[in-house]
Design a protein around this motif. Structure first.
Motif, PDB file in Angstrom:
ATOM      1  N   TYR B 127       0.957  -1.288   0.139  1.00  0.00           N
ATOM      2  CA  TYR B 127       0.096  -0.042  -0.071  1.00  0.00           C
ATOM      3  C   TYR B 127       0.892   1.343  -0.038  1.00  0.00           C
ATOM      4  O   TYR B 127       1.595   1.459   1.017  1.00  0.00           O
ATOM      5  CB  TYR B 127      -0.851  -0.133   1.392  1.00  0.00           C
ATOM      6  N   ARG B 168      -1.253  -1.477  -4.352  1.00  0.00           N
ATOM      7  CA  ARG B 168      -2.430  -0.725  -3.945  1.00  0.00           C
ATOM      8  C   ARG B 168      -1.943   0.736  -3.691  1.00  0.00           C
ATOM      9  O   ARG B 168      -1.001   0.941  -3.130  1.00  0.00           O
ATOM     10  CB  ARG B 168      -3.377  -1.284  -2.973  1.00  0.00           C
ATOM     11  N   PHE B 169      -2.607   1.779  -4.218  1.00  0.00           N
ATOM     12  CA  PHE B 169      -2.229   3.096  -3.918  1.00  0.00           C
ATOM     13  C   PHE B 169      -3.042   3.767  -2.717  1.00  0.00           C
ATOM     14  O   PHE B 169      -4.293   3.759  -2.737  1.00  0.00           O
ATOM     15  CB  PHE B 169      -2.535   3.906  -5.226  1.00  0.00           C
ATOM     16  N   GLY B 170      -2.296   4.550  -1.992  1.00  0.00           N
ATOM     17  CA  GLY B 170      -2.967   5.269  -0.939  1.00  0.00           C
ATOM     18  C   GLY B 170      -3.334   6.525  -1.710  1.00  0.00           C
ATOM     19  O   GLY B 170      -2.954   6.826  -2.719  1.00  0.00           O
ATOM     20  N   SER B 185      -9.101   1.101   3.385  1.00  0.00           N
ATOM     21  CA  SER B 185      -8.690   1.842   2.155  1.00  0.00           C
ATOM     22  C   SER B 185      -8.416   0.973   0.908  1.00  0.00           C
ATOM     23  O   SER B 185      -8.796   1.236  -0.185  1.00  0.00           O
ATOM     24  CB  SER B 185      -7.466   2.651   2.497  1.00  0.00           C
ATOM     25  N   MET B 186      -7.631  -0.353   1.336  1.00  0.00           N
ATOM     26  CA  MET B 186      -7.324  -1.279   0.163  1.00  0.00           C
ATOM     27  C   MET B 186      -8.460  -2.134  -0.185  1.00  0.00           C
ATOM     28  O   MET B 186      -8.753  -2.500  -1.248  1.00  0.00           O
ATOM     29  CB  MET B 186      -6.285  -2.395   0.780  1.00  0.00           C
ATOM     30  N   GLU B 187      -9.656  -1.927   0.615  1.00  0.00           N
ATOM     31  CA  GLU B 187     -10.815  -2.535   0.248  1.00  0.00           C
ATOM     32  C   GLU B 187     -12.056  -1.590  -0.370  1.00  0.00           C
ATOM     33  O   GLU B 187     -12.947  -2.059  -0.834  1.00  0.00           O
ATOM     34  CB  GLU B 187     -11.634  -3.171   1.546  1.00  0.00           C
ATOM     35  N   GLY B 188     -11.305  -0.574  -0.630  1.00  0.00           N
ATOM     36  CA  GLY B 188     -12.139   0.535  -1.487  1.00  0.00           C
ATOM     37  C   GLY B 188     -13.054   1.359  -0.658  1.00  0.00           C
ATOM     38  O   GLY B 188     -14.041   2.143  -1.200  1.00  0.00           O
ATOM     39  N   LEU B 189     -12.712   1.321   0.606  1.00  0.00           N
ATOM     40  CA  LEU B 189     -13.657   2.328   1.512  1.00  0.00           C
ATOM     41  C   LEU B 189     -12.778   3.470   1.991  1.00  0.00           C
ATOM     42  O   LEU B 189     -11.774   3.647   1.823  1.00  0.00           O
ATOM     43  CB  LEU B 189     -13.856   1.370   2.620  1.00  0.00           C
ATOM     44  N   ARG B 190     -13.928   4.134   2.728  1.00  0.00           N
ATOM     45  CA  ARG B 190     -13.213   5.528   3.405  1.00  0.00           C
ATOM     46  C   ARG B 190     -12.268   4.835   4.323  1.00  0.00           C
ATOM     47  O   ARG B 190     -12.542   3.800   4.875  1.00  0.00           O
ATOM     48  CB  ARG B 190     -14.072   6.289   4.112  1.00  0.00           C
ATOM     49  N   GLY B 191     -10.834   5.424   4.628  1.00  0.00           N
ATOM     50  CA  GLY B 191     -10.127   4.919   5.391  1.00  0.00           C
ATOM     51  C   GLY B 191     -10.140   5.096   6.927  1.00  0.00           C
ATOM     52  O   GLY B 191      -9.372   5.704   7.544  1.00  0.00           O
ATOM     53  N   GLU B 192     -11.347   4.725   7.454  1.00  0.00           N
ATOM     54  CA  GLU B 192     -11.600   4.877   8.836  1.00  0.00           C
ATOM     55  C   GLU B 192     -11.160   3.860   9.750  1.00  0.00           C
ATOM     56  O   GLU B 192     -11.414   2.680   9.273  1.00  0.00           O
ATOM     57  CB  GLU B 192     -13.232   5.174   9.148  1.00  0.00           C
TER      58      GLU B 192
END
Lengths: 583, 489, 169
Positions: B127, B168-170, B185-192
């Motif tokens: 990542y 994977r890109f940050g 984030s790697m799953e395509g979600l908001r990085g919470e």
């Protein structure tokens, strides 16, 4: 079973492994305050983002405080739920939340019912030490729901309901940090989105960020206009919940007092949506039988399963999300709209009242009904069949406004001819009820035999998706039931894939059906309340002399005098509708 | 950076010595030897034991024992596991991960494969910050070369072990340095971030056991396995073994990346490696640990640097940013600077971080703009404690550190701001006052003509005057005056 | 928000990217990266297409776009100016440099000049702490920038600007 021993506030306790501190504490009567957390038992609905940090407790040996809602117990754990450190932190976090929240409680629609307000009171907040900038957003008013997200505290309950439970996907957290808030995409207005107005976001919002559009003042204005005849209909689920607003135990039936209160409010006629529910069964049941007989005759094009169409949020849901299937649902209008249509035709003619002088108000457990009565296809020359739909909560506030002491009211009966109903009409208020009512009538019409029993326990319950097979004189009728739009989606996807075995499916948008509607008194996360309301509905059904829609004498009379027979041309134009592709 | 005998390169061993785009260069320096040995001679358990014995701790900030993390992930039963390399370096003022990926990408690839073998994963994910185009390019080249050589792919070293790596890109969110946020984030979600447990080692990427380590941690692995745990653990302090890479910056003569054994003192780093303070100024403070860390004074110059000593001193290791400050730096403004960063990077999920940091920043802003009150200092401390105590993830739990450590170590500066309305370092503009000394002013009108807001008035050849209500404190008059007639107080 | 109409070509480009990632919702961030690289930014209409292709809600896509600072819904200027606000740059005066840019260009951080020539942004550490404070215009790096140099830097890019209306003071 693995158990864990721990102490909470010096009380030793043994609980099941995997229990959270919050649940364990509750078990011994320690109610750790929560804000974002919400769990509706038996409905598989839980919101647990661990974000508000109100439920933090001190766990011995741990560096920082632990959120009780997320932290699982472990052996030998020593928990303190109200040490100085905890209380100070909890109060400070609360002050922080309040520092970014408008302090307009006195005029907030949620005042008195607001979780944030009662928590601030419980925590004894008297001063906000950390004042500063507050986030402000544009207010968004739709036909049914108002978003005033200055009041959003990011509990994410609405987001969870909208996405996980209802799979509507209108709301999401947007932005980040101090600017983070829950909103539709591009901060667009709800009425530009695919929102179904199911109102479940309103039902779970702990603050005044999401509320219904209030029509009480319009109702008052109509009531005080001498040139208008104002009539009212009340949905079945209202009588099972209104009492809660006046201190009654959940599940108390207040039908008689409800009628009495409406009369005192000044309505000229107090009618019952249950009457229209019986009418719905006549139309929808007939439609089912028609499709069924065509199917049995070998017609390959017939649309089965037939889907119920009483729920406006569900209708809007499939219009947005499954428009390719818009031919499948029954064309029967919802009871609210059937009532309005009959009131402004049959009843108005009978009473010799001009359409424009007749005002139809409906009391609904629902916020989507506000949207439904405004749909163009339910208007004649711009005049709507139902003028105003107000929620159970709005009715309670109207009663209070009119200085009516609800608990002291006598029990009164509905007016005729649109006030008589059967038990079948009553059970429309809960999940499984519409289809049970339909079965009672369809069975007798189809088999020409009298039903050996009236209670179909196999159709009742709280499970999200249920199914049962009813023997229609040798023909096994497969019935499906879904409540919650996420569950509805699952059934729709099966139908689309050609994997559905069902002949008829009942769908209600709200978990529990209308008893759990977005316009009902707030359940504050207590699913027991929903179950009690459901039991009340079945009790009311049981108490009725007539329990089958086709036996309602006023329904029989309505067909004789006015409509002819179910699905007649007149019935079609007054009681049926069409659906639109909204993509 | 001048090489210096104080330095010891383990993580950076190849940086600058090999061409990172040529795999043979890496191989010629014992590259992929450790992987080969693991796969053909050692069981995963043996390798994990070696890492555990080495005492290596996570270099991303937390300092969790790496071997233990691997062991837990190994013991989590699942049909699929993942190795994740956290290369979303976001600490402002730290860039070691980028340097390693640019200078020695294969060391990370090799280590990830070893980790995969140990925990039972056949898939790795890096990542990486999208703002690092060169690092991404070099990593891509390295990955394809490794595949070409059969060092990634199926049946590596004919051992039956398969492993490959995806990038994977940050997308610019500091909070994604936190493991659970990174995974979302790697799953395509908001990085919470989400509450731990469950830890990623039990339920991580796509709900599967996932081992997350940062770049520098991985870069140490091949060296440890080649030279042995005993060698590695002989370097450093009792509880912090090996070396640490720091990004030395600020008011110091030699800036850049350095790698020193744990236990080296701050004085050695600043004066011997860093060459002392620039422009002959006086050392004031050194900030370690980035937005999660603290500002240390001269009192700590002889403290050996390791995870625990830094925490005891009110700071932390973090990812290795080390910013040196001199007498011209205002510590209140520095605290505010870090808070500004946290404010921008807070995900907004939990209330103490979302609102609390905002309030901290507002109070600091009040103080630096001259509106501070004595009680504000206490308020800062109380609020900071609660934010640390109640926040959901590491970001909020450490965000008040710069505030607390500056108050603890430089309280007099705070007091000067709130009590005397002065900024001792002369940094807080709002507290500055430009005035014209009548005796020295010749009335040349140069200041008058250059003032951008017309705050200066006066007759030609007569002393001029600055209207303080209009002055924006830009300092132009001060710079332009040829007669030193303008003072700053 | 003014509505824009995407050309068929653009829509196809977006669809292609989504297909490349197997139209998987989990690849949302990768898709956004690639689409932004192609189009320069991610306006609402683009997000709508992506949501549809990945079978995700638009709200979710928007929630992700607004979470990450790398994604932008407004087009960058022809010459994007980025000021490094890393700690090393900060202690060496990046803030003064930034305010000078703001003053000269008359824009706030995150905005573009009216003529679309310049946009102003802050960066986290670019890893050039030795050159602090650092300013980047496009790919070009300027090290040890003093506020007094700002005007000059801007001028470099204004030359050849036919309208010349980005010039200030």
């Amino acid at each position: 079973m693995d158990t864990v021993q721990l102490t909470i506030d010096n009380k030793p306790i043994v609980v099941k492994k995997g229990t959270t501190i919050l649940e364990a504490a509750k078990g011994i009567g320690i109610h750790i305050p929560t804000l974002c957390h919400m769990k509706l038992d038996d409905l598989n609905i839980e919101n647990k983002p661990g974000g508000c940090r109100i439920c933090i407790v001190e766990v011995q040996g741990r560096r920082n405080l632990a959120p009780a809602c997320c932290t699982e117990v472990s052996d030998g754990m020593v928990v303190n739920s109200h040490s100085i450190r905890v209380v100070n932190a909890r109060q400070t976090v609360m002050e922080l939340i309040l520092s970014d929240h408008p302090s307009d409680c006195l005029i907030c629609p949620k005042s008195g019912n607001c979780d944030l307000q009662s928590l601030a009171h419980q925590l004894g907040i008297r001063e906000i030490h950390y004042k500063g900038e507050q986030s402000t957003y544009r207010e968004d008013t739709s036909p049914a729901i108002i978003r005033d997200i200055d009041k959003c505290i990011m509990c994410r309950r609405c987001e969870m309901m909208c996405n996980e439970v209802q799979t509507v996907g209108v709301l999401s957290a947007i932005n980040r940090g101090f600017n983070a808030v829950v909103s539709p995409a591009f901060e667009m207005n709800l009425d530009h989105s695919v929102c179904t107005y199911c109102g479940q976001c309103v039902a779970v919002c702990p603050t005044g960020a999401l509320t219904e559009v209030n029509h009480t003042s319009k109702v008052i204005r109509a009531l005080s206009d001498p040139s208008k005849t104002v009539i009212v209909q009340t949905a079945p689920a209202v009588r099972a919940a209104l009492g809660e607003e006046f201190g009654y135990e959940a599940g108390t039936l207040v039908t008689g007092k409800l009628v009495s209160a409406l009369r005192r409010l000044g309505f000229d006629y107090v009618f019952d949506t249950d009457f229209a529910a019986d009418l719905t069964i006549m139309e929808e049941g007939t439609e089912l039988l028609n499709r069924l007989s065509k199917y049995l005759e070998g017609d390959k094009d017939v649309k089965l399963p037939i889907l119920t169409s009483c729920c406006p949020a569900w209708v809007k849901f499939f219009e947005h999300q499954f428009p390719q299937m818009k031919e499948i649902p029954s064309t029967a209008r919802s009871p609210q709209q059937m009532f309005g249509s009959i009131a402004k035709s049959y009843f108005a003619e009978k009473m010799n009242i001009k359409r424009e002088d007749l005002v139809v108000v409906s009391i609904m457990p629902c916020v989507a009904k506000k949207y439904e009565c405004g749909r163009d296809e339910f208007k004649v020359n711009g005049n709507p069949d139902v003028d105003y739909a107000v929620t159970t909560r709005e009715l309670a506030s109207l009663i209070k406004l009119a200085n009516i002491e609800f608990t002291k009211l006598p029990d009164e009966n509905f007016d005729n001819p649109l006030g008589e109903s059967t038990g079948a009409g009553v059970i429309f208020g809960t999940t499984g009820g519409v289809i049970e009512a339909a079965v009672r009538t369809a069975y007798e019409l189809y088999t020409k035999k009298s039903l050996p029993r009236l209670d179909f326990d196999e159709l009742r319950g709280m499970e999200g998706i249920r199914h049962a097979t009813i023997d229609f004189n040798g023909f096994p009728l497969n019935i499906g039931i879904a409540h919650g739009l996420g569950n509805a989606r699952k059934l729709l996807e099966k139908i689309e894939a050609g994997e559905s075995e069902f002949h008829a499916i009942e769908i209600m948008s709200c978990p529990g059906g209308c008893i759990g509607g977005g316009g009902q008194p707030y359940h504050h996360g207590n699913a027991e309340i929903l179950k009690k309301r459901q039991m009340a509905i079945y009790r009311e059904d049981k108490n009725k002399t007539l329990r089958k829609s086709h036996e309602n004498p006023y329904i029989i009379k309505l067909y004789e005098e006015y409509l002819g027979k179910p699905m007649s041309e007149k019935a079609h134009s007054l009681l049926h509708t069409e659906y639109f592709d909204r993509t | 950076m001048n090489d210096n005998k104080k330095q010891l390169r383990i993580a950076l061993r190849n940086c600058g010595f090999i061409n990172p785009e040529i795999i043979d260069d890496y191989i010629s320096r014992d590259g992929y030897m450790a992987l080969g040995k693991c796969l053909t001679e050692h069981t995963p358990e043996e390798t994990i034991k070696e890492i555990k014995d080495s005492g290596l701790r996570g270099r991303g900030g937390g300092g969790f024992p790496t071997g233990l993390k691997w062991e837990i992930t190994r013991k989590s039963e699942s049909d699929q596991k993942y190795v994740v390399c956290n290369a979303d370096e976001g600490d402002p003022g730290a860039f070691m991960d980028r340097s390693i990926l640019e200078g020695d990408p294969h060391s990370v690839i090799e280590a990830m494969a070893i980790c995969g073998y140990c925990i039972g994963a056949d898939k790795g994910l890096v990542y990486i910050r999208a703002e690092y185009p060169l690092a991404i390019e070099r990593l891509q080249i390295a990955l394809s070369q490794a595949r070409e050589y059969g060092l990634l792919g199926e049946n590596i070293f004919r051992s039956g072990f398969n492993f490959d790596i995806e990038i994977r890109f940050g997308a610019g969110a500091f909070v994604c340095g936190e493991e659970t946020a990174l995974i979302h984030s790697m799953e395509g979600l908001r990085g919470e971030p989400t509450f731990k447990p469950p830890f990623p080692s039990v339920s991580g990427y796509l709900g599967k056991p996932t081992n997350v380590n940062n770049v520098e941690t991985f870069a140490n692995i091949p060296a440890i396995l080649n030279k042995g745990a005993a060698w590695f653990s002989s370097i450093g302090t009792e509880k912090s073994k090996g070396t640490k890479v720091f990004a030395l910056a600020g008011k110091i003569n030699n800036v850049g990346l350095i790698e020193v054994p744990m236990g080296t003192t701050l004085r050695e780093v600043i004066y011997e490696i860093g060459g002392g303070i620039r422009d002959g100024k006086k050392f004031k403070s050194v900030q370690t640990g980035g937005p999660s860390g603290g500002c240390l004074t001269t009192d700590f110059l002889d403290t050996p640097i390791d995870y625990d000593n830094l925490i005891d001193a009110g700071s932390m290791m973090g990812s290795g940013g080390m910013i040196v400050m001199d007498e011209d730096d205002c510590m209140v403004a520095i605290a505010k600077f870090y808070l500004e960063f946290t404010l921008e990077e807070s995900c907004g999920k939990c209330s103490p971080c979302r609102i609390g940091n905002k309030r901290l920043h507002e109070i600091l802003d009040k103080i630096t703009s001259g509106r501070g009150e004595f009680q504000d200092i206490e308020r800062l401390q109380l609020l900071s404690q609660v934010i640390k105590d109640t926040s959901l993830c590491g970001l909020g739990q450490t965000s008040p550190n710069p505030v607390l450590s500056t108050i603890a170590n430089f309280e007099d500066e705070y007091l000067a701001h709130v009590n005397e309305g002065k900024c001792p370092a002369g940094q807080c503009k709002a507290l500055l006052k430009y005035e014209i000394i009548e005796d020295l002013c010749t009335g040349c009108t140069l200041c008058f003509r250059n003032c951008p807001v017309g705050a200066i008035s006066g007759e030609r050849r007569q002393p001029h005057y600055i209207d303080q209500s209009l002055c924006i404190k830009c300092g132009v008059c001060y710079e332009k005056c040829k007669f030193n007639a303008i003072t700053l107080s | 928000m003014p509505k824009i109409k995407l050309s068929e070509n653009t829509v196809n480009q977006i669809k292609e990217v989504c297909t490349e990632f197997n139209n998987k919702e989990g690849e949302l961030i990768n898709v956004l990266h690639k689409v932004q690289k192609k189009l320069g930014y991610l306006p609402a209409e683009v997000q709508e297409v992506i949501a549809k292709e990945l079978n995700a809600s638009v709200a979710k896509v928007y929630g992700v776009v607004t979470f990450y600072s790398f994604f932008s819904m407004i087009p960058k200027g022809e010459f994007p100016i980025s000021i490094c606000m890393g700690t090393a740059c900060y202690v060496r005066g990046a803030e003064q440099v930034l305010s000078e840019f703001k003053r000269q260009l008359k824009v706030e951080v995150g905005e573009s000049t009216g003529d679309g020539k310049f946009s102003l942004n802050c960066l986290r550490c670019v890893g050039a702490c030795g050159l602090a404070p650092v300013v980047m215009v496009g790919e070009k790096v300027y090290g040890r920038v003093a506020p007094s140099q700002v005007k000059e830097i801007i001028k470099e890019y204004q030359e050849g600007c036919p309208s010349g209306n980005a010039k200030t003071a």
